[in-house]
Write a protein that holds these residues in place. Structure first.
Motif, mmCIF file in Angstrom:
data_model
loop_
_atom_site.group_PDB
_atom_site.id
_atom_site.type_symbol
_atom_site.label_atom_id
_atom_site.label_comp_id
_atom_site.label_asym_id
_atom_site.label_seq_id
_atom_site.Cartn_x
_atom_site.Cartn_y
_atom_site.Cartn_z
ATOM 1 N N GLN A 32 0.846 -1.195 0.000
ATOM 2 C CA GLN A 32 0.000 0.000 0.000
ATOM 3 C C GLN A 32 0.881 1.244 0.000
ATOM 4 O OE1 GLN A 32 -2.722 0.029 3.332
ATOM 5 N NE2 GLN A 32 -3.122 -2.154 3.168
ATOM 6 N N ASP A 33 0.342 2.351 -0.501
ATOM 7 C CA ASP A 33 1.062 3.627 -0.438
ATOM 8 C C ASP A 33 0.684 4.334 0.853
ATOM 9 O OD1 ASP A 33 2.363 3.281 -2.860
ATOM 10 O OD2 ASP A 33 0.725 4.177 -4.005
ATOM 11 N N LEU A 34 1.198 3.829 1.972
ATOM 12 C CA LEU A 34 0.861 4.390 3.281
ATOM 13 C C LEU A 34 1.826 5.503 3.660
ATOM 14 C CD1 LEU A 34 -0.829 4.249 5.903
ATOM 15 C CD2 LEU A 34 0.846 2.605 6.765
ATOM 16 N N SER A 35 3.123 5.205 3.620
ATOM 17 C CA SER A 35 4.122 6.200 3.992
ATOM 18 C C SER A 35 4.381 7.156 2.833
ATOM 19 C CB SER A 35 5.436 5.514 4.389
ATOM 20 O OG SER A 35 5.284 4.796 5.592
ATOM 21 N N VAL A 36 4.551 8.438 3.166
ATOM 22 C CA VAL A 36 4.830 9.451 2.151
ATOM 23 C C VAL A 36 6.265 9.294 1.655
ATOM 24 C CG1 VAL A 36 5.012 11.922 1.693
ATOM 25 C CG2 VAL A 36 3.184 11.048 3.171
ATOM 26 N N VAL A 37 6.419 9.230 0.330
ATOM 27 C CA VAL A 37 7.735 9.068 -0.293
ATOM 28 C C VAL A 37 8.096 10.351 -1.027
ATOM 29 C CG1 VAL A 37 9.083 7.774 -1.978
ATOM 30 C CG2 VAL A 37 7.431 6.582 -0.523
ATOM 31 N N THR A 45 8.526 12.645 9.482
ATOM 32 C CA THR A 45 8.753 13.442 10.685
ATOM 33 C C THR A 45 8.316 12.731 11.952
ATOM 34 O OG1 THR A 45 6.612 14.530 10.427
ATOM 35 C CG2 THR A 45 8.527 15.586 9.394
ATOM 36 N N ASP A 46 7.505 11.694 11.810
ATOM 37 C CA ASP A 46 7.059 10.915 12.961
ATOM 38 C C ASP A 46 6.928 9.461 12.518
ATOM 39 O OD1 ASP A 46 6.220 10.254 15.469
ATOM 40 O OD2 ASP A 46 4.525 11.635 15.524
ATOM 41 N N THR A 47 6.964 8.559 13.464
ATOM 42 C CA THR A 47 6.887 7.134 13.131
ATOM 43 C C THR A 47 5.501 6.787 12.601
ATOM 44 O OG1 THR A 47 8.502 6.642 14.862
ATOM 45 C CG2 THR A 47 7.185 4.809 14.034
ATOM 46 N N VAL A 48 5.466 6.084 11.467
ATOM 47 C CA VAL A 48 4.212 5.616 10.867
ATOM 48 C C VAL A 48 4.057 4.136 11.193
ATOM 49 C CG1 VAL A 48 2.938 5.284 8.717
ATOM 50 C CG2 VAL A 48 4.376 7.314 9.004
ATOM 51 N N ASN A 49 2.937 3.770 11.794
ATOM 52 C CA ASN A 49 2.695 2.378 12.194
ATOM 53 C C ASN A 49 1.642 1.740 11.294
ATOM 54 O OD1 ASN A 49 4.442 2.636 14.427
ATOM 55 N ND2 ASN A 49 2.800 3.435 15.697
ATOM 56 N N LEU A 62 4.376 -2.894 11.671
ATOM 57 C CA LEU A 62 5.546 -2.296 11.026
ATOM 58 C C LEU A 62 5.647 -0.834 11.451
ATOM 59 C CD1 LEU A 62 5.551 -3.574 7.323
ATOM 60 C CD2 LEU A 62 6.979 -4.324 9.216
ATOM 61 N N MET A 63 6.857 -0.381 11.756
ATOM 62 C CA MET A 63 7.088 1.004 12.165
ATOM 63 C C MET A 63 8.094 1.646 11.217
ATOM 64 S SD MET A 63 7.422 0.570 16.320
ATOM 65 C CE MET A 63 8.947 -0.399 16.181
ATOM 66 N N ASP A 64 7.647 2.646 10.467
ATOM 67 C CA ASP A 64 8.532 3.407 9.579
ATOM 68 C C ASP A 64 9.025 4.615 10.367
ATOM 69 O OD1 ASP A 64 9.824 4.725 7.545
ATOM 70 O OD2 ASP A 64 7.997 5.336 6.492
ATOM 71 N N ALA A 65 10.293 4.585 10.780
ATOM 72 C CA ALA A 65 10.829 5.613 11.679
ATOM 73 C C ALA A 65 11.552 6.715 10.904
ATOM 74 C CB ALA A 65 11.793 4.970 12.678
#
Length: 400
Positions: A32-37, A45-49, A62-65
């Motif tokens: 999925q396109d969840l995290s901004v690229v 700027t903040d962790t995406v879970n 999953l944590m995108d830090a």
């Protein structure tokens, strides 16, 4: 209510320098396109879970830090978010930009991961880009590693398989079923007050019910006002109450019936009951002006009669007779430095992972600060601590 709670999922952190490809990798793993690229450094700027099912391991988060090499005043705040995510990680994915040689920041972060004894996988990103360095002299040759291209999907399946096999397997401590005989009857005492969510039960109550049923036990649920009349008709083997109702419930339950709280059950479930029992003894040593931290693992709207900000402070004042300086934290706002405090009183941690709770207790112990939990403290304040630990005799003996 139908999915595995975050606190019961293994957490996998995705770490790396800015623009190493962390967010692109996150999107490739979950599909999925969840995290901004973005090519702009510091976009995260903040962790995406993101909760997902990682077969055959099971439910994970999953944590995108943010990047650990960020700079400037705001950059330091982002690095702080990254380090908090690392504390919650059961497994770390270290993303190395495959188009660049590994940096000193990468090597330093690996040392940090190893100091925390977190299993990790080195993920060389941008496999489709030349040159692709794969390894460098600063990266440990014994580390588990995989090369991927999040853009083309190459190596993602292999990475998922490696993630599933690398997750640590810990022996699950039951909530209550191991102390309950088959077909045993448990009375759960659940106050329905202003703090109770409308139309549903809170997570510890749900999980306890499921654990009893898994142990082939029986459950009945009552409000505090119904305890005495219900016991006069049906005698349960164990009574489990919300900690804030300890006083009136204890007065209604005969001494020959086991009595404890959800908070005490979850302290054992999360592996910190021993420290909580030891920590409560320090209350008698508190002095005027001492700082006490009251901490919760989740964030919620504070209402009149809130247990953390009203009932526990009131009980503290009653049992100590001291003028204490109280501070409060919630969610991931738990302080890094606990040394200024004389005592920490923590909630049961139903929304936190086992690792997160153990880390918080370890921080307190290493700082020489006593730590206990809501249930233990309220049982102590109501003069029924020994009785509330009778379900776990090994911990009850610590009071002798």
């Amino acid at each position: 209510m139908n999915s595995t709670p975050s606190g019961n999922r293994k957490h996998i952190g995705i770490f790396g320098s800015r623009n190493a490809g962390k967010s692109t990798l996150m999107n490739a793993i979950i599909g999925q396109d969840l995290s901004v690229v973005s090519p702009v450094k510091g976009t995260t700027t903040d962790t995406v879970n993101k909760a997902m099912e990682l077969l055959p391991a099971g439910p994970v988060v999953l944590m995108d830090a943010p990047g650990y090499d960020d700079e400037g005043e705001l950059g330091e705040l982002r690095v702080g978010k990254c380090m908090k995510a690392l504390d919650r990680a059961d497994l770390a994915l270290l993303v190395i930009d495959g188009a660049l040689p590994p940096s000193a920041a990468d090597a330093e972060f690996i040392s940090r991961i190893r100091s925390k004894r977190i299993p990790f996988i080195i993920v060389t990103s941008k496999r489709d880009t030349e040159p692709s360095y794969r390894y460098g002299s600063m990266l440990p040759p014994d580390a588990r590693s995989v090369s991927v291209s999040a853009r083309t999907g190459e190596g993602i399946k292999e990475l998922k398989e490696l993630m599933a096999s690398s997750l640590p397997v810990s022996e699950e401590v039951p909530i209550i079923r191991d102390i309950l005989r088959e077909d045993g009857l448990v009375m759960l005492v659940i106050p329905i007050d202003k703090a109770a969510p409308k139309g549903r039960l809170i997570l510890p109550q749900q999980q306890t019910i499921r654990d009893i049923l898994d142990g082939r036990g029986r459950v009945m649920i009552v409000s505090p006002e119904q305890v005495a009349s219900t016991i006069s008709q049906t005698r349960p083997d164990i009574v489990v109450t919300d900690s804030q109702a300890f006083g009136p419930v204890a007065a209604s339950v005969p001494e020959d019936i086991l009595l404890t709280s959800f908070s005490i059950l979850f302290a054992r479930h999360k592996g910190n009951l021993e420290d909580a029992v030891k920590g409560v003894a320090s209350i008698r040593n508190l002095k005027d002006g001492d700082r006490v931290l009251i901490a919760e693992g989740c964030t919620h709207h504070r209402q009149c009669g809130d247990i953390g900000t009203e009932k526990i402070p009131r009980m503290l004042s009653k049992v100590t007779g001291k003028e204490l300086s109280l501070e409060f934290s919630s969610g991931q706002g738990f302080p890094e430095d606990l040394s200024p405090f004389s005592l920490v009183i923590h909630c049961g941690g139903c929304m936190l992972t086992e690792r997160d709770m153990q880390l918080r207790y370890a921080k307190a112990v290493s700082a020489g600060v006593p730590i206990t939990n809501y249930g233990i403290f309220l049982a102590y304040g109501n003069g029924i601590l020994r009785r509330s630990l009778s379900v776990f005799p090994e911990y009850q003996r610590m009071l002798d």
